[in-house]
Scaffold this active site. Structure first.
Site, mmCIF file in Angstrom:
data_model
loop_
_atom_site.group_PDB
_atom_site.id
_atom_site.type_symbol
_atom_site.label_atom_id
_atom_site.label_comp_id
_atom_site.label_asym_id
_atom_site.label_seq_id
_atom_site.Cartn_x
_atom_site.Cartn_y
_atom_site.Cartn_z
ATOM 1 N N THR A 15 0.916 -1.144 0.000
ATOM 2 C CA THR A 15 0.000 0.000 0.000
ATOM 3 C C THR A 15 0.950 1.187 0.000
ATOM 4 O O THR A 15 2.152 1.008 0.074
ATOM 5 C CB THR A 15 -0.871 -0.056 1.295
ATOM 6 N N ASP A 68 -9.576 -8.723 0.239
ATOM 7 C CA ASP A 68 -9.747 -8.272 1.626
ATOM 8 C C ASP A 68 -11.110 -8.670 2.200
ATOM 9 O O ASP A 68 -11.372 -8.440 3.377
ATOM 10 C CB ASP A 68 -9.562 -6.751 1.732
#
Ligand code: GLY
Length: 560
Positions: free
Chosen positions: A369, A411
């Site tokens: 990320t 996720d």
């Protein structure tokens, strides 16, 4: 060329380098700290042209989509916390959204959980949120023309960027995942040959996609040519995202979650990120202990942090998901001092608790990320974290688009009731569903002291994000570290399950680690945790100080 995919690579994502103390960074008027120096400098240039922190954030985010392809993106999503110098703070949720055809059992094949489908297929791609999120935040707070904020990224994509050693190495490892996707290989190789360091990398399809965004805003992405190219690739590969899914995507404004830690106001991201809630819960627990007396990196401090992490991450797994789907999330309770008080009474200072057997269990999350922090001359502040999920996301570039699609659907939980000792999770709150947003750990966070801007922080790192952000805050508030010291200090991570305490190798003395073992912690060394980017506003001196994380190279500040 034959490539091999290793799961270790997929889940470890970035090349680790040793941590070297960086020189102190300071600025009087404006500061951007990000994972890529060129992108930080673009943000500062925008401020010099009269833009504010939000203008700089939009330009930096688009620039990172060109310079930092592991996580910088227009094909992914994220979260932005904005604290204007005057007025109320607000957050922007541009998390990816499941397509309308998503359903809880979608990761099962013949009743068995299928990792590839969940993480490495066209089904793993969520409807991207970045372009809509940046546009919404700019509409509310930007001052310069939208086009001018996208143009620097177009220039970089057209003119080319020099491939750094770090980028060349990271790409080399990522190429195996792209072998089934010709448009990905076209973007990231020269006729199948990996880029060497120093190669001038031009991204003409990306430049064209950015041009459409510059000209038409979100309509230049969610409708028209880009949308058609994405959907054509979905149709060709049994994917789920339709033109309607793209047209229906909306970024959302959400009220921040607020906390108070030793007199500092915490402003952070609410669900569908778990980040702000769990951060505040942990800080509330730790506020009841004299961490300053125990000392930075002491066995007592690390033990107590671990016990706070264990308890808060259990709440994360039990309760958190997309708030627009689950109105029963007990947010006020999780954020309350009284909840922390009752959890604190269960902590034994001398003995590790045991994480209870997994009636619920945890999903693996990628550490890739990226985060940047920005403060402008008026002390407007932006904390922005966004992602493609895995390093290089799904590895899929839809032909003609020039950008990577995320694999954020990974996720979501694995399936109803699925619990395994490998870390799958089956709780309802974060099961896939039509147009639902998957739970995140991203924790862009801003602190105030006496109603004034004090600190901007955030990091990548999957679930370690929340713990890294917490440690940057404690390093500053409890231990008086400056921004760079707060970023450089060694980090630990515990996430309830598996019941193990990860620590950064070489950053903690053996006698401290032995003390933790004696208290019953199962220790596991890891190379590196997170890439935090921190700004501290020295209110008295009216100076901004920055901390750029050296755990990966290429990061840097833009200074004004
Ligand atoms: N994909 C990582 C996160 O959202 O936390």
């Amino acid at each position: 060329m034959i490539y091999r995919i290793t799961l270790a690579f997929l889940l470890s994502a970035f090349t680790i380098t040793s941590v070297v103390a960086a020189p102190s960074i300071q600025a009087r008027r404006g500061l951007v700290v990000s994972a890529n120096t060129i992108s930080s400098e673009i943000g500062v240039d925008i401020m010099k042209q009269g833009g504010n922190a939000m203008d700089a954030a939009v330009a930096t985010a688009f620039a990172l989509a060109v310079t930092h392809p592991t996580a910088g993106n227009i094909g992914g999503g994220g979260f932005l916390v904005y604290r204007p110098d005057k007025g109320a703070p607000i957050t922007y949720d541009f998390r990816e959204m499941a397509p309308a055809s998503a359903f809880p059992e979608m990761w099962l094949v013949d009743g068995e959980y299928n990792f590839e489908k969940h993480h490495l297929s066209h089904w793993s791609v969520g409807v991207p949120g970045t372009v809509a999120g940046l546009y919404l935040a700019w509409e509310d707070h930007g001052t310069l023309p939208w086009k001018d904020l996208v143009q620097p990224a177009i220039n970089l994509a057209k003119g080319g960027i020099e491939v750094s050693t770090h980028l060349a190495e990271s790409l080399q490892k990522a190429l195996p995942r792209m072998q089934d996707y010709p448009a990905s290989l076209k973007k990231f190789t020269t006729d199948g040959i990996p880029f060497e360091p120093g190669h001038l990398w031009k991204q003409s399809d990306l430049a064209a996609s950015l041009r459409r965004i510059a000209n038409s805003g979100p309509n230049g992405f969610y409708k028209g040519k880009t949308a058609e190219l994405i959907v054509a690739d979905m149709k060709a590969n049994d994917g789920l995202i339709t033109l309607e899914d793209l047209a229906n995507y909306r970024a959302k404004k959400r009220q921040p979650v607020f906390g108070n830690y030793r007199g500092y106001k915490i402003i952070s991201m609410p669900p569908p990120s778990s980040g702000g809630t769990i951060l505040i819960e942990m800080l509330n627990i730790l506020e009841g202990f004299p961490l300053a007396d125990y000392g930075s990196g002491s066995a007592d401090t690390l033990h107590l942090m671990t016990e706070a992490m264990r308890r808060a991450f259990e709440d994360r797994a039990r309760y958190l998901g997309d708030p627009d789907y689950d109105e029963s999330i007990p947010l006020d309770r999780l954020l309350s001092k009284s909840h922390a008080d009752s959890l604190r009474t269960t902590i034994n200072l001398n003995k590790a608790s045991a994480s209870q057997p997994p009636s619920v269990n945890q999903q693996k999350e990628s550490p890739e990320t990226t985060h940047f922090s920005i403060v402008d001359q008026h002390r407007n502040a932006v904390a922005l974290t966004y992602t493609l999920e895995f390093s290089y996301g799904s590895g899929i570039v839809a032909p003609g688009t020039g950008f990577l699609l995320n694999n954020e659907m990974g996720d979501f939980n694995a399936g109803p009731g699925i619990t395994t000792d490998q870390g799958l999770i089956g709780t309802p709150s974060n099961l896939a569903g039509p147009s639902k947003r998957m739970l995140s750990s991203m924790t862009p966070t801003i602190l105030e002291k006496d109603d004034q801007l004090f600190m901007v922080t955030g990091t990548p790192g999957g679930r370690t994000i929340i713990n890294t952000v917490m440690q940057t805050i404690i390093n500053v508030v409890d231990y008086g570290m400056n921004a760079q010291e707060a970023v450089d200090a060694g980090r630990i991570h515990h996430q309830w399950l598996p019941d193990q305490l990860n620590y950064e190798n070489g950053r903690f003395p053996e006698e401290i680690l032995n003390e933790l073992r004696e208290r019953g912690h199962l220790l596991k060394a890891q190379n590196s945790q997170g890439v935090a980017e921190v700004i501290i506003n020295n209110i008295e001196a009216d100076i901004l100080k920055g901390g750029v994380d050296q755990r990966i190279p290429d990061g840097g500040a833009g200074i004004w």
